[in-house]
Design an enzyme around this catalytic site. Structure first.
Site, PDB file in Angstrom:
ATOM      1  CB  CYS A  90      -2.560   0.097   4.661  1.00 35.79           C
ATOM      2  SG  CYS A  90      -3.571   1.565   4.435  1.00 35.79           S
ATOM      3  CD  GLU A 114      -5.896 -10.561   4.524  1.00 38.20           C
ATOM      4  OE1 GLU A 114      -6.750  -9.708   4.794  1.00 38.20           O
ATOM      5  OE2 GLU A 114      -4.877 -10.756   5.204  1.00 38.20           O
ATOM      6  CG  HIS A 141      -6.707   0.358   8.260  1.00 40.72           C
ATOM      7  ND1 HIS A 141      -5.381   0.086   8.524  1.00 40.72           N
ATOM      8  CD2 HIS A 141      -6.862   0.240   6.914  1.00 40.72           C
ATOM      9  CE1 HIS A 141      -4.760  -0.169   7.388  1.00 40.72           C
ATOM     10  NE2 HIS A 141      -5.624  -0.092   6.406  1.00 40.72           N
ATOM     11  CG  PHE A 195      -5.077   2.687  -1.003  1.00 38.15           C
ATOM     12  CD1 PHE A 195      -5.935   1.622  -1.207  1.00 38.15           C
ATOM     13  CD2 PHE A 195      -5.554   3.797  -0.309  1.00 38.15           C
ATOM     14  CE1 PHE A 195      -7.232   1.639  -0.730  1.00 38.15           C
ATOM     15  CE2 PHE A 195      -6.858   3.824   0.171  1.00 38.15           C
ATOM     16  CZ  PHE A 195      -7.696   2.751  -0.037  1.00 38.15           C
TER      17      PHE A 195
END
Lengths: 414, 81
Positions: free
Chosen positions: A165, A316, A342, A402
């Site tokens: 991602c 985050e 996403h 990931f």
């Protein structure tokens, strides 16, 4: 560090909110959700039956024969790239580029998964003779990059970053490098993904990563909200044309923003979980600022990775506070994934387009579905928010993937 | 079993669908690669689609001999018999 400035001179997208930049951007500012219930028969067997599919069928926009030789991820990429190319003034009858100074960096997280699986079905059900001779060029992850390179005549290298991602942001980082290293004058960068297919959806489901809010699709993607239960899969593509300042100035190009620097780091912690202390993410943001010659206090806006998973969003937020220190209080935070879902390998690219437009128009899109926020100690825009009308502005776009990939890209207003 | 005229018509439709060549241009004297700009991968797709449509088998070695549309129509016509 070399002083070559890298400018953004063209934008293109095809997203769950619209078939082009204008409709996508207005959808973001309106706070519109692109998430809906899947109409496909196969969705019934899945625990998650919602996703954010693209608003416009890409195959209908492209030449029919060209479209049938591309995986859906390639179709989406080409539509977005042609929009960005024309927007930069390079389309039919527009400015020309020395093809040996023109490169492509088009990322994907997963590649042509639909082509792969459909051809496997043909092999199993009808035998090897029915496997398409185009299966390999369609399923390979660099297929979209190659299609764009072929379409615009890029001969300075055609690249495909694959970092889950973070891929879309990594393509932008690579594009900045290629221009700063003097290897290209113009680089078409971005990301694409088309993984709304039962296998990836089942696999993400098995990771407990997806929201199961099937009855309320528009409310399912809710970063930082206490009621969040995972991310919503989206699809689409986004493309930016990056150009050296000298090249853009020489042809009098319209300029949206400066892509001033990027930080690429790795957690080296776990196959899927982020480093809980967010050290890799923190370093990525710090490096992007340092490379850009920015201080933390210059940053007015961060488009967070914020996927709407309970672990990731909070980690985050901690990383942002670590990277910016006290200055994090002056930053307007948003998660466009609250509206687009996403987009995996395209996420960083679409969100960078949002950041570039936020600086250009001096307005930040909202984060929707934030009804009961976690106390993360940061200022999240729940309505669209004006940025200062005067002065230089800087912003960051974060993407994490990931495998422990972290990429932050910094942009400046021009 | 399809007549030669039917084979010609259906084959033209397949070529148009796969390679984007207008069906009217798919005439017996036209070479697939030379005249109609059909590339090697599209040729494989056309052969497989023709096999399915006409219920015939066209081995890879025989495909090389099918230079023109007329060659293909004749081959399919014989293979049907």
């Amino acid at each position: 560090m070399t002083s070559t400035r890298v400018l953004v001179t063209g934008l293109g997208t095809t997203s769950p909110l619209g078939g082009d930049v204008e409709s996508t951007w207005s959808g973001l500012l309106e706070g519109r959700s692109g998430v809906d219930v899947l109409k496909h028969d196969w969705a019934e067997q899945l625990s998650t039956q919602i996703a954010a599919e693209v608003a416009v069928e890409p195959g209908d926009v492209l030449d029919r024969v060209k479209a049938r030789r591309l995986d859906r991820s390639g179709q989406l990429a080409l539509v977005a790239a042609l929009e960005a190319w024309a927007d930069a003034g390079f389309g039919d009858g527009g400015d020309s580029v020395d093809s040996e100074r023109l490169a492509v960096a088009m990322a994907s997280g997963i590649g042509g998964v639909t082509t792969l699986l459909n051809n496997y079905d043909s092999l199993r059900d009808k035998g090897p003779r029915r496997v398409s001779p185009l299966a390999i060029p369609m399923l390979m992850p660099n297929g979209p990059a190659a299609a764009i390179g072929l379409s615009i005549g890029a001969k300075a290298g055609v690249h495909t970053p694959v970092s889950a991602c973070a891929s879309g942001n990594e393509a932008i980082a690579l594009g900045i490098d290629l221009i700063r290293l003097g290897r290209a004058d113009v680089v078409v960068v971005g990301g694409t993904e088309a993984a709304v297919h039962p296998l990836p959806m089942a696999a993400f489901g098995q990771m407990m990563a997806l929201s199961k809010r099937n009855d309320e699709p528009a409310l399912a993607s809710r970063p930082w909200d206490k009621g969040r239960d995972g991310f919503v899969l989206g699809e689409g593509a986004a493309v930016l044309v990056l150009e050296s300042e000298a090249h853009a100035t020489a042809r009098g190009a319209k300029v949206y923003a400066e892509a001033s620097g990027a930080g690429v780091t790795a957690d080296s912690h776990d196959i899927a979980q982020p480093d809980p202390a967010g050290l890799g993410a923190t370093r990525a943001m710090k490096i992007a600022l340092r490379e850009s010659g920015l201080s933390a206090a210059d940053v007015v806006h961060i488009n967070a990775h914020a996927t709407s998973t309970p672990q990731g969003d909070v980690a985050e937020a901690g990383a942002i506070k670590n990277a910016l220190g006290d200055a994090s209080g002056g930053v307007v935070l948003t998660s466009t994934k609250s509206m687009t879902g996403h987009l995996l390998g395209a996420a960083g690219a679409l969100e960078s387009v949002s950041v570039v437009l936020a600086l250009h128009h001096r307005v930040v899109p909202p984060t929707i579905n934030l009804d009961d926020p976690e106390d993360i100690g940061l200022d999240i825009a729940t309505e669209k928010r004006d940025l200062p009308a005067e002065g230089d502005l800087a912003a960051l776009n974060n993407s994490f993937g990931f495998g422990g990939h972290n990429v932050a890209v910094a942009f400046k207003s021009v | 079993m399809a007549s030669k005229t039917e084979i010609q018509t259906d084959l033209a439709t397949i070529v148009e669908e796969i390679a984007g060549v207008p069906a009217d241009d798919v005439q017996p004297d036209k070479e697939f690669i030379g005249d109609l700009d059909v590339d090697s991968l599209s040729m494989v797709e056309i052969v497989v689609a023709a096999e399915e449509k006409f219920g015939v088998r066209i081995p890879d070695n025989d495909v090389k001999g099918l230079k023109t549309v007329g060659d293909a129509v004749d081959y399919i016509d014989k293979a049907q018999a």
